[in-house]
Design a protein around this motif. Structure first.
Motif, mmCIF file in Angstrom:
data_model
loop_
_atom_site.group_PDB
_atom_site.id
_atom_site.type_symbol
_atom_site.label_atom_id
_atom_site.label_comp_id
_atom_site.label_asym_id
_atom_site.label_seq_id
_atom_site.Cartn_x
_atom_site.Cartn_y
_atom_site.Cartn_z
ATOM 1 N N UNK A 109 0.766 -1.125 0.216
ATOM 2 C CA UNK A 109 0.007 -0.191 -0.149
ATOM 3 C C UNK A 109 0.871 1.220 0.095
ATOM 4 N N UNK A 110 0.856 1.944 -1.198
ATOM 5 C CA UNK A 110 1.639 3.203 -1.127
ATOM 6 C C UNK A 110 0.915 4.412 -1.670
ATOM 7 N N UNK A 111 1.482 5.781 -1.733
ATOM 8 C CA UNK A 111 0.797 6.776 -2.486
ATOM 9 C C UNK A 111 2.225 7.408 -3.088
ATOM 10 N N UNK A 112 1.964 7.829 -4.142
ATOM 11 C CA UNK A 112 2.968 8.646 -5.225
ATOM 12 C C UNK A 112 2.791 10.090 -4.817
ATOM 13 N N UNK A 113 3.884 10.714 -4.380
ATOM 14 C CA UNK A 113 3.752 12.035 -3.862
ATOM 15 C C UNK A 113 4.978 13.141 -4.710
ATOM 16 N N UNK A 114 4.281 14.101 -5.393
ATOM 17 C CA UNK A 114 5.036 14.946 -5.972
ATOM 18 C C UNK A 114 5.307 16.109 -5.039
ATOM 19 N N UNK A 115 6.350 16.151 -4.467
ATOM 20 C CA UNK A 115 6.502 17.357 -3.531
ATOM 21 C C UNK A 115 7.103 18.878 -4.040
ATOM 22 N N UNK A 116 7.078 19.772 -3.462
ATOM 23 C CA UNK A 116 7.675 21.152 -3.790
ATOM 24 C C UNK A 116 6.669 21.755 -4.968
ATOM 25 N N UNK A 117 5.531 21.233 -4.593
ATOM 26 C CA UNK A 117 4.641 22.149 -5.805
ATOM 27 C C UNK A 117 4.310 23.420 -5.392
ATOM 28 N N UNK A 118 4.772 24.133 -4.554
ATOM 29 C CA UNK A 118 4.756 25.712 -4.253
ATOM 30 C C UNK A 118 5.981 26.431 -5.231
ATOM 31 N N UNK A 119 7.076 25.493 -5.644
ATOM 32 C CA UNK A 119 7.964 26.139 -6.569
ATOM 33 C C UNK A 119 7.727 26.004 -8.156
ATOM 34 N N UNK A 120 6.562 26.521 -8.479
ATOM 35 C CA UNK A 120 5.921 25.957 -9.891
ATOM 36 C C UNK A 120 6.868 26.545 -10.971
ATOM 37 N N UNK A 121 7.406 27.827 -10.663
ATOM 38 C CA UNK A 121 8.497 28.215 -11.592
ATOM 39 C C UNK A 121 9.744 27.527 -12.013
ATOM 40 N N UNK A 122 9.947 26.318 -11.256
ATOM 41 C CA UNK A 122 11.157 25.507 -11.260
ATOM 42 C C UNK A 122 10.765 24.074 -11.680
ATOM 43 N N UNK A 144 2.281 17.816 -3.235
ATOM 44 C CA UNK A 144 2.359 18.497 -1.943
ATOM 45 C C UNK A 144 3.203 19.478 -1.883
ATOM 46 N N UNK A 145 3.321 20.374 -0.700
ATOM 47 C CA UNK A 145 4.526 21.344 -0.548
ATOM 48 C C UNK A 145 4.660 21.331 0.923
ATOM 49 N N UNK A 146 5.868 20.859 1.346
ATOM 50 C CA UNK A 146 6.148 20.685 2.742
ATOM 51 C C UNK A 146 6.429 22.239 3.311
ATOM 52 N N UNK A 147 6.530 23.139 2.299
ATOM 53 C CA UNK A 147 6.938 24.420 2.818
ATOM 54 C C UNK A 147 5.507 25.258 3.380
ATOM 55 N N UNK A 148 4.532 25.115 2.600
ATOM 56 C CA UNK A 148 3.293 25.576 2.704
ATOM 57 C C UNK A 148 2.300 24.753 3.607
ATOM 58 N N UNK A 149 2.648 23.433 3.402
ATOM 59 C CA UNK A 149 1.770 22.311 4.266
ATOM 60 C C UNK A 149 0.706 21.955 3.260
ATOM 61 N N UNK A 150 0.779 22.362 2.176
ATOM 62 C CA UNK A 150 -0.532 21.968 1.181
ATOM 63 C C UNK A 150 -0.517 20.577 1.117
#
Length: 196
Positions: A109-122, A144-150
């Protein structure tokens, strides 16, 4: 109370530690300090039931690949993390997913996570590519964004929900593997029996 051991896997620098700290301590740590293994704990209420989550934050560097099987053996649920700003981290996910399948005898059982979505320009990896990979792996997908907790709390809520048996199994009734009880329990080709 449920107790779950969640293992975070992914290449170095994708934000595994930052996600674990944001979830467990509600703060963002921006400095990158390579991890070999750390653990974090937090209690969470999911669907009116308390869960204690132990997050195992693992090393993503290739020199620690021999430890990966041990982490997978000890885990119950898994979070595969990549950074949207590093295509190389996305391309290396196949190795992490294959180690899950190899070590676990049942479907992990696992989830795929794309982190740092707050840095859209990169951004180097599109949402569509992440979703397509999750569909190929047969798992859920979140940005997700660890920076914004999104989506950070949503991520751990989703993994707990995926780990819990369906309510009809907990109550001891007979049902289909899809999580819904059958209309006729005599349809044994589609049912799972719970022996009390």
């Amino acid at each position: 109370m449920d107790n779950w051991r969640i293992v975070m896997l992914g290449h170095g620098g994708v934000g595994k530690t930052a996600l674990a700290i944001q979830f467990s301590r509600s703060c963002f740590v921006g400095d990158y300090d390579p991890t070999i293994e750390d653990s974090y704990r937090k209690q969470l209420i999911v669907d009116n039931k308390r869960s204690c989550i132990e997050i195992i934050d693992t090393a993503g560097q290739e020199e620690y690949a021999n430890l990966r099987d041990q982490w997978v053996r000890e885990g119950q649920g898994f979070i595969l993390v990549y950074s949207i700003t590093a295509r190389s981290s996305f391309e290396r996910l196949e190795a992490f997913q294959q180690s899950l399948v190899k070590v676990k005898h049942q479907k992990p059982i696992f989830i795929l996570v794309a982190n740092k979505c707050d840095v859209t320009h990169e951004r180097e990896v599109s949402y569509k590519e992440g979703l397509a990979l999750a569909q190929r792996f047969g798992c859920k997908f979140l940005e997700t964004s660890a920076r914004t907790a999104y989506n950070v709390e949503l991520l751990f809520t989703n993994i707990v929900q995926a780990l819990r048996p369906p309510k009809w199994i907990e109550s001891g009734t007979v049902g289909t593997l899809g999580g819904k009880p059958p209309k006729d329990h005599r349809d044994c080709k589609k049912c799972r029996c719970v022996v009390m």
